[in-house]
Write a protein that holds these residues in place. Structure first.
Motif, PDB file in Angstrom:
ATOM      1  N   THR A   9      26.872  31.401   6.029  1.00 46.50           N
ATOM      2  CA  THR A   9      25.794  30.414   5.909  1.00 46.50           C
ATOM      3  C   THR A   9      24.528  31.040   5.333  1.00 46.50           C
ATOM      4  O   THR A   9      23.807  30.397   4.561  1.00 46.50           O
ATOM      5  CB  THR A   9      25.498  29.779   7.278  1.00 46.50           C
TER       6      THR A   9
ATOM      7  N   GLU B 175      21.722  31.497  -1.834  1.00 44.16           N
ATOM      8  CA  GLU B 175      22.060  30.999  -3.163  1.00 44.16           C
ATOM      9  C   GLU B 175      21.337  29.695  -3.470  1.00 44.16           C
ATOM     10  O   GLU B 175      20.851  29.487  -4.589  1.00 44.16           O
ATOM     11  CB  GLU B 175      23.570  30.800  -3.282  1.00 44.16           C
ATOM     12  N   CYS B 176      21.245  28.818  -2.468  1.00 41.15           N
ATOM     13  CA  CYS B 176      20.550  27.543  -2.655  1.00 41.15           C
ATOM     14  C   CYS B 176      19.067  27.774  -2.925  1.00 41.15           C
ATOM     15  O   CYS B 176      18.490  27.182  -3.845  1.00 41.15           O
ATOM     16  CB  CYS B 176      20.741  26.679  -1.406  1.00 41.15           C
TER      17      CYS B 176
ATOM     18  N   ASP C  44      30.716  17.983   0.070  1.00 43.60           N
ATOM     19  CA  ASP C  44      31.474  19.197  -0.238  1.00 43.60           C
ATOM     20  C   ASP C  44      30.937  20.420   0.492  1.00 43.60           C
ATOM     21  O   ASP C  44      31.398  21.536   0.270  1.00 43.60           O
ATOM     22  CB  ASP C  44      31.473  19.458  -1.751  1.00 43.60           C
TER      23      ASP C  44
ATOM     24  N   ILE D 266      23.000  18.595   3.187  1.00 44.50           N
ATOM     25  CA  ILE D 266      24.324  19.118   2.868  1.00 44.50           C
ATOM     26  C   ILE D 266      25.179  17.959   2.379  1.00 44.50           C
ATOM     27  O   ILE D 266      25.291  16.927   3.063  1.00 44.50           O
ATOM     28  CB  ILE D 266      24.967  19.794   4.091  1.00 44.50           C
ATOM     29  N   ASP D 267      25.790  18.101   1.198  1.00 46.79           N
ATOM     30  CA  ASP D 267      26.595  17.014   0.639  1.00 46.79           C
ATOM     31  C   ASP D 267      28.012  17.014   1.220  1.00 46.79           C
ATOM     32  O   ASP D 267      28.351  17.830   2.086  1.00 46.79           O
ATOM     33  CB  ASP D 267      26.614  17.074  -0.897  1.00 46.79           C
TER      34      ASP D 267
ATOM     35  N   GLN E  53      25.128  31.171   1.619  1.00 48.88           N
ATOM     36  CA  GLN E  53      25.011  29.842   1.043  1.00 48.88           C
ATOM     37  C   GLN E  53      23.551  29.415   0.938  1.00 48.88           C
ATOM     38  O   GLN E  53      23.118  28.872  -0.086  1.00 48.88           O
ATOM     39  CB  GLN E  53      25.796  28.851   1.904  1.00 48.88           C
ATOM     40  N   SER E  54      22.781  29.688   1.984  1.00 52.73           N
ATOM     41  CA  SER E  54      21.358  29.328   1.982  1.00 52.73           C
ATOM     42  C   SER E  54      20.585  30.126   0.939  1.00 52.73           C
ATOM     43  O   SER E  54      19.725  29.586   0.232  1.00 52.73           O
ATOM     44  CB  SER E  54      20.760  29.579   3.366  1.00 52.73           C
TER      45      SER E  54
ATOM     46  N   PHE F  70      21.398  21.330  -0.641  1.00 46.92           N
ATOM     47  CA  PHE F  70      20.519  20.962  -1.746  1.00 46.92           C
ATOM     48  C   PHE F  70      19.195  20.454  -1.202  1.00 46.92           C
ATOM     49  O   PHE F  70      19.079  20.087  -0.021  1.00 46.92           O
ATOM     50  CB  PHE F  70      21.176  19.917  -2.650  1.00 46.92           C
TER      51      PHE F  70
ATOM     52  N   GLN G 124      27.848  21.592   0.202  1.00 45.13           N
ATOM     53  CA  GLN G 124      26.835  22.286  -0.575  1.00 45.13           C
ATOM     54  C   GLN G 124      25.429  21.898  -0.115  1.00 45.13           C
ATOM     55  O   GLN G 124      25.137  20.728   0.119  1.00 45.13           O
ATOM     56  CB  GLN G 124      26.983  21.951  -2.063  1.00 45.13           C
TER      57      GLN G 124
END
Length: 212
Positions: free
Chosen positions: A138, A144-145, A108, A105-106, A141-142, A112, A110
């Motif tokens: 979450t 989409e990743c 921001d 997680i960066d 978000q996961s 990756f 996000q």
């Protein structure tokens, strides 16, 4: 907090969850319980029992190439992969080797995957394994990743979940609000504890808590 501890037991497996009533803030919401999942995630016998409670949904009807582990659930993920690939039962995953990975997680927020991990996601059938699901943010978000890197999400599993499904997939959980019926989650702007002036006890996430 220790003097508040309540024990709840799963209907799906032989596991106990320690619960602490109070006023807590997660990244996306406020909740009235802190769920201590530490021993379920890191004690060998508990992690194996957790995997046995989660495996049945996938063993006979789901192809799994990769388990994406969040919130420190890698030990459960390893046992889950072992059970999915063991001999003696019909399984789409028998004799296969399943990858167990964790996104970074960066700054921001996000998610990756590094270049060396991306081949374990691209064109792979994937299960997300989480500690808890409350709002579904979450998961989204996961998902989409995973799709960004070319993966195909086939299942969602958690130790605890408020949601029974997300998108078109069921959320496979060891503990739900049926096990802990007085668990509540609120948006930060609609939290009744905040409106009553009750201070937060701690900041919580899938790894634990930080008292304020």
């Amino acid at each position: 907090m220790e003097n508040r501890k309540i024990a709840y037991y799963s209907k799906n497996c032989n596991l106990k969850l320690s619960v602490y009533p109070g006023h807590y803030s997660t990244r996306h919401s406020h909740v009235n319980y802190f769920l201590d999942m530490t021993t379920i995630k890191v004690r060998q016998s508990n992690a194996k029992e957790a995997a046995s409670g989660l495996v049945q949904l996938y063993k006979h009807n789901t192809v799994v190439d990769t388990i994406v582990c969040l919130d420190g659930t890698e030990v459960i993920g390893a046992f889950l992969a072992e059970m999915l690939t063991e001999n003696g039962f019909f399984s789409y995953n028998a004799h296969k080797s399943i990858y167990i990975v964790t996104p970074e997680i960066d700054n921001d927020g996000q998610m990756f995957f590094r270049k060396n991990i991306q081949p374990m996601i691209k064109d792979r059938n994937i299960i997300i394994l989480m500690a808890s699901v409350t709002t579904g943010i979450t998961i989204n978000q996961s998902w989409e990743c995973i799709e960004f890197y070319g993966g195909k999400l086939q299942g969602i599993s958690a130790i605890f979940s408020v949601l029974s499904e997300y998108g078109n997939l069921p959320v496979n959980a060891l503990f739900t609000t049926k096990d802990i019926p007085t668990y509540h989650t609120y948006s930060k702007h609609e939290c009744p504890y905040c409106k009553n002036g009750q201070k937060l006890d701690a900041l919580v996430n899938g790894y634990g808590y930080s008292e304020l």
